[in-house]
Design a protein around this motif. Structure first.
Motif, PDB file in Angstrom:
ATOM      1  N   TRP A  31     -23.881  26.555  40.217  1.00 48.08           N
ATOM      2  CA  TRP A  31     -23.283  27.250  41.354  1.00 48.08           C
ATOM      3  C   TRP A  31     -23.181  28.725  41.021  1.00 48.08           C
ATOM      4  CZ3 TRP A  31     -21.363  24.507  45.740  1.00 48.08           C
ATOM      5  CH2 TRP A  31     -21.447  23.107  45.621  1.00 48.08           C
ATOM      6  N   LEU A  32     -23.408  29.533  42.040  1.00 49.30           N
ATOM      7  CA  LEU A  32     -23.300  30.975  41.860  1.00 49.30           C
ATOM      8  C   LEU A  32     -22.240  31.497  42.824  1.00 49.30           C
ATOM      9  CD1 LEU A  32     -24.350  33.571  40.601  1.00 49.30           C
ATOM     10  CD2 LEU A  32     -26.261  33.535  42.232  1.00 49.30           C
ATOM     11  N   PHE A  33     -21.153  32.010  42.253  1.00 49.20           N
ATOM     12  CA  PHE A  33     -20.060  32.543  43.070  1.00 49.20           C
ATOM     13  C   PHE A  33     -20.207  34.054  43.169  1.00 49.20           C
ATOM     14  CE2 PHE A  33     -17.154  28.913  43.413  1.00 49.20           C
ATOM     15  CZ  PHE A  33     -17.681  28.060  42.451  1.00 49.20           C
ATOM     16  N   THR A  34     -20.330  34.582  44.363  1.00 48.81           N
ATOM     17  CA  THR A  34     -20.363  36.034  44.501  1.00 48.81           C
ATOM     18  C   THR A  34     -19.250  36.475  45.451  1.00 48.81           C
ATOM     19  OG1 THR A  34     -21.830  36.097  46.416  1.00 48.81           O
ATOM     20  CG2 THR A  34     -22.883  36.049  44.256  1.00 48.81           C
ATOM     21  N   GLY A  35     -18.934  37.760  45.384  1.00 52.21           N
ATOM     22  CA  GLY A  35     -17.902  38.308  46.253  1.00 52.21           C
ATOM     23  C   GLY A  35     -17.388  39.590  45.656  1.00 52.21           C
ATOM     24  N   PRO A  36     -16.748  40.429  46.460  1.00 47.25           N
ATOM     25  CA  PRO A  36     -16.262  41.717  45.958  1.00 47.25           C
ATOM     26  C   PRO A  36     -15.219  41.513  44.855  1.00 47.25           C
ATOM     27  CG  PRO A  36     -15.399  41.265  48.163  1.00 47.25           C
ATOM     28  CD  PRO A  36     -16.420  40.219  47.875  1.00 47.25           C
ATOM     29  N   PRO A  37     -15.084  42.498  43.945  1.00 48.61           N
ATOM     30  CA  PRO A  37     -14.098  42.383  42.877  1.00 48.61           C
ATOM     31  C   PRO A  37     -12.719  42.093  43.458  1.00 48.61           C
ATOM     32  CG  PRO A  37     -15.407  44.369  42.586  1.00 48.61           C
ATOM     33  CD  PRO A  37     -15.788  43.784  43.911  1.00 48.61           C
ATOM     34  N   GLY A  38     -12.014  41.163  42.826  1.00 48.47           N
ATOM     35  CA  GLY A  38     -10.658  40.873  43.280  1.00 48.47           C
ATOM     36  C   GLY A  38     -10.596  39.841  44.383  1.00 48.47           C
ATOM     37  N   SER A  39     -11.754  39.373  44.859  1.00 49.69           N
ATOM     38  CA  SER A  39     -11.720  38.369  45.921  1.00 49.69           C
ATOM     39  C   SER A  39     -11.425  36.986  45.352  1.00 49.69           C
ATOM     40  CB  SER A  39     -13.045  38.365  46.698  1.00 49.69           C
ATOM     41  OG  SER A  39     -14.133  38.123  45.820  1.00 49.69           O
ATOM     42  N   GLY A  40     -11.531  36.855  44.034  1.00 52.81           N
ATOM     43  CA  GLY A  40     -11.150  35.593  43.413  1.00 52.81           C
ATOM     44  C   GLY A  40     -12.322  34.711  43.021  1.00 52.81           C
ATOM     45  N   ARG A  41     -13.441  35.320  42.630  1.00 52.97           N
ATOM     46  CA  ARG A  41     -14.621  34.537  42.217  1.00 52.97           C
ATOM     47  C   ARG A  41     -14.281  33.573  41.096  1.00 52.97           C
ATOM     48  NH1 ARG A  41     -17.213  40.058  42.045  1.00 52.97           N
ATOM     49  NH2 ARG A  41     -16.507  40.061  39.904  1.00 52.97           N
ATOM     50  N   SER A  42     -13.664  34.114  40.021  1.00 50.59           N
ATOM     51  CA  SER A  42     -13.430  33.227  38.884  1.00 50.59           C
ATOM     52  C   SER A  42     -12.307  32.240  39.198  1.00 50.59           C
ATOM     53  CB  SER A  42     -13.166  34.019  37.608  1.00 50.59           C
ATOM     54  OG  SER A  42     -11.981  34.732  37.721  1.00 50.59           O
ATOM     55  N   ASN A  43     -11.353  32.643  40.023  1.00 53.25           N
ATOM     56  CA  ASN A  43     -10.310  31.680  40.436  1.00 53.25           C
ATOM     57  C   ASN A  43     -10.913  30.537  41.241  1.00 53.25           C
ATOM     58  OD1 ASN A  43      -8.331  33.123  39.210  1.00 53.25           O
ATOM     59  ND2 ASN A  43      -7.642  34.163  41.072  1.00 53.25           N
ATOM     60  N   ALA A  44     -11.884  30.872  42.084  1.00 51.40           N
ATOM     61  CA  ALA A  44     -12.536  29.829  42.871  1.00 51.40           C
ATOM     62  C   ALA A  44     -13.271  28.859  41.943  1.00 51.40           C
ATOM     63  CB  ALA A  44     -13.505  30.454  43.875  1.00 51.40           C
ATOM     64  N   ALA A  45     -13.946  29.424  40.925  1.00 48.74           N
ATOM     65  CA  ALA A  45     -14.680  28.570  39.985  1.00 48.74           C
ATOM     66  C   ALA A  45     -13.707  27.665  39.223  1.00 48.74           C
ATOM     67  CB  ALA A  45     -15.490  29.434  39.023  1.00 48.74           C
ATOM     68  N   ARG A  46     -12.595  28.230  38.780  1.00 48.37           N
ATOM     69  CA  ARG A  46     -11.607  27.420  38.053  1.00 48.37           C
ATOM     70  C   ARG A  46     -11.012  26.322  38.939  1.00 48.37           C
ATOM     71  NH1 ARG A  46      -8.634  30.587  33.503  1.00 48.37           N
ATOM     72  NH2 ARG A  46     -10.123  32.223  33.067  1.00 48.37           N
ATOM     73  N   ALA A  47     -10.727  26.687  40.177  1.00 47.30           N
ATOM     74  CA  ALA A  47     -10.161  25.692  41.094  1.00 47.30           C
ATOM     75  C   ALA A  47     -11.161  24.553  41.308  1.00 47.30           C
ATOM     76  CB  ALA A  47      -9.810  26.351  42.427  1.00 47.30           C
ATOM     77  N   PHE A  48     -12.427  24.913  41.439  1.00 47.47           N
ATOM     78  CA  PHE A  48     -13.488  23.925  41.615  1.00 47.47           C
ATOM     79  C   PHE A  48     -13.563  23.028  40.372  1.00 47.47           C
ATOM     80  CE2 PHE A  48     -18.378  23.478  42.215  1.00 47.47           C
ATOM     81  CZ  PHE A  48     -18.212  22.268  42.863  1.00 47.47           C
ATOM     82  N   ALA A  49     -13.517  23.659  39.189  1.00 51.26           N
ATOM     83  CA  ALA A  49     -13.549  22.890  37.940  1.00 51.26           C
ATOM     84  C   ALA A  49     -12.374  21.907  37.894  1.00 51.26           C
ATOM     85  CB  ALA A  49     -13.503  23.840  36.739  1.00 51.26           C
ATOM     86  N   ALA A  50     -11.194  22.385  38.288  1.00 59.31           N
ATOM     87  CA  ALA A  50     -10.003  21.526  38.277  1.00 59.31           C
ATOM     88  C   ALA A  50     -10.173  20.361  39.241  1.00 59.31           C
ATOM     89  CB  ALA A  50      -8.767  22.349  38.647  1.00 59.31           C
ATOM     90  N   ALA A  51     -10.680  20.663  40.429  1.00 65.38           N
ATOM     91  CA  ALA A  51     -10.851  19.610  41.441  1.00 65.38           C
ATOM     92  C   ALA A  51     -11.838  18.549  40.953  1.00 65.38           C
ATOM     93  CB  ALA A  51     -11.315  20.226  42.754  1.00 65.38           C
ATOM     94  N   LEU A  52     -12.876  18.996  40.222  1.00 60.82           N
ATOM     95  CA  LEU A  52     -13.867  18.044  39.697  1.00 60.82           C
ATOM     96  C   LEU A  52     -13.265  17.146  38.615  1.00 60.82           C
ATOM     97  CD1 LEU A  52     -17.043  20.318  39.423  1.00 60.82           C
ATOM     98  CD2 LEU A  52     -16.771  18.340  40.931  1.00 60.82           C
TER      99      LEU A  52
END
Ligand SMILES: [Zn+2]
Length: 383
Positions: A31-52
């Motif tokens: 998966w490739l998460f993109t978005g402006p700085p501060g939009s929460g790219r890495s938070n989204a990835a972590r949340a996804f990891a947690a959900a998995l």
């Protein structure tokens, strides 16, 4: 409560990711998460990891969720570089980890927070793994935009794009999660242009608010060449100081830790050769980190400075768009009266150019001086 709660304003992304959690047919290994700085790219990835990892698909409360979110889960590896690049050595280590079966969780997850900083060699190492994926391994790569990642990686990943959340949504998060009061939360969310981490810092730190105020005040004060040079110097000094303050303590702690690990005497005047070489390597990393930090602070300052011209342009054009700096409305009006829309666009271009040049390794002070000279006002506006 769920792992998605803090991803404000990202409903389409949450929909895509939670579907992949529920339904394996919608799941993929990169998966490739993109978005402006501060939009929460890495938070989204972590949340996804947690959900998995979570038996309930992301409850936000169980051990799997909590450890995945804070980066301590045994099967979730988070790479957050503070240097200017991620080299092939680290990439190969990641590939080795990726080849392992999950130890306790349902998936092995590798999150690379700054995939745009992978060197070409590092990309190639990762690419091989993406071409022949290990079952139950998921790569989550984060980058500002698609263009920041080489096409071969892009073409093997599912793209998830985060958007800039509305200021009101960020303000609501600051109130709910950080206990910041309403007006301050809204001011900070607007001033940080919805960058969640910066908004929180602005809301909590009076010094950060003062610094921001000083930076946007430059716009109405650069009357001549002397002031321009001074403004450039100030921008660069503010960044150096911030970087120094942020790193001094950590640098010393890292050095002490290294000496301890090597069993060296920290008080010794000279160290044996093998220790000296380790220390030199550490110092090199620390310097690279400080350099990146300075550049990041300058870049952020320039985004702040641009926001005041952007507001003046909004006013000038009578556009129905929220201002970033309603608290500095005098300055915004002053600039909108003084300059035509075309001139304001010229100023915004000068700032973008400085950002690009610094990003391309031009010495910051040089790029800032050239920029400041183009931002001169014909007279002191006294605001
Ligand atoms: Zn859970």
């Amino acid at each position: 409560m769920s792992v998605w709660d803090d991803l404000v304003g990202q409903e389409p992304t949450i929909e895509t990711l939670s579907r992949a959690v529920r339904d394996e047919a919608s799941m993929t290994h990169a998966w490739l998460f993109t978005g402006p700085p501060g939009s929460g790219r890495s938070n989204a990835a972590r949340a996804f990891a947690a959900a998995l990892q979570c038996p309930q698909g992301g409850c936000g409360q169980c051990r799997e969720c909590r450890t995945a979110l804070d980066g301590t889960h045994a099967d979730v590896k988070v790479v957050a570089t503070e240097g200017l690049s991620i080299g092939v050595k680290l990439a190969r280590e990641l590939v080795q980890v990726a080849a392992l079966r999950p130890s306790v969780g349902a998936w092995r997850v590798i999150i690379v927070e700054d995939a745009d900083r992978l060197t070409e060699q590092a990309c190639n190492a990762v690419l091989k793994e993406l071409e022949e994926p290990t079952p139950r391994t998921v790569w989550m790569l984060c980058a500002p935009s698609l263009e920041d990642v080489i096409i071969t990686i892009r073409s093997r990943s599912r793209h998830v794009r985060l958007r800039t959340p509305p200021a009101a949504a960020v303000a609501e998060l600051l109130q709910r999660r950080d206990g910041i009061d309403g007006p301050m939360a809204l001011y900070a969310a607007r001033a940080a242009q919805s960058h969640i981490g910066l908004a929180r810092r602005l809301a909590r730190d009076a010094k950060a608010r003062n610094r921001r105020h000083d930076i946007i005040s430059m716009a109405t004060r650069i009357t001549g060449v002397g002031e321009a040079i001074l403004a450039a110097d100030n921008l660069s000094k503010i960044a150096e100081e911030e970087s120094g303050a942020a790193s001094a303590e950590r640098d010393a702690a890292e050095k002490a830790h290294l000496l301890e690990t090597l069993g060296a005497d920290p008080a010794a005047r000279t160290q044996p050769v093998h220790i000296r070489s380790q220390l030199a390597a550490l110092e090199k990393d620390q310097k690279a980190r400080a350099k990146r930090y300075v550049r990041d602070v300058i870049d952020r300052s320039l985004i702040d400075l641009a926001s005041i011209y952007r507001d003046a342009l909004v006013l000038r054009l009578g556009a129905d768009v929220e201002l970033v700096n309603p608290d500095a409305i005098d300055k915004v009006r002053g600039l909108a009266t003084l300059f035509s829309a075309e001139q304001l666009l010229g100023h915004l271009d000068a700032i973008s150019e400085a950002r690009e040049r610094i990003n391309a390794n031009v010495p910051p002070l040089l790029a800032l001086e050239a920029m400041a000279l183009q931002l001169r006002v014909p007279r002191n506006l006294g605001i």
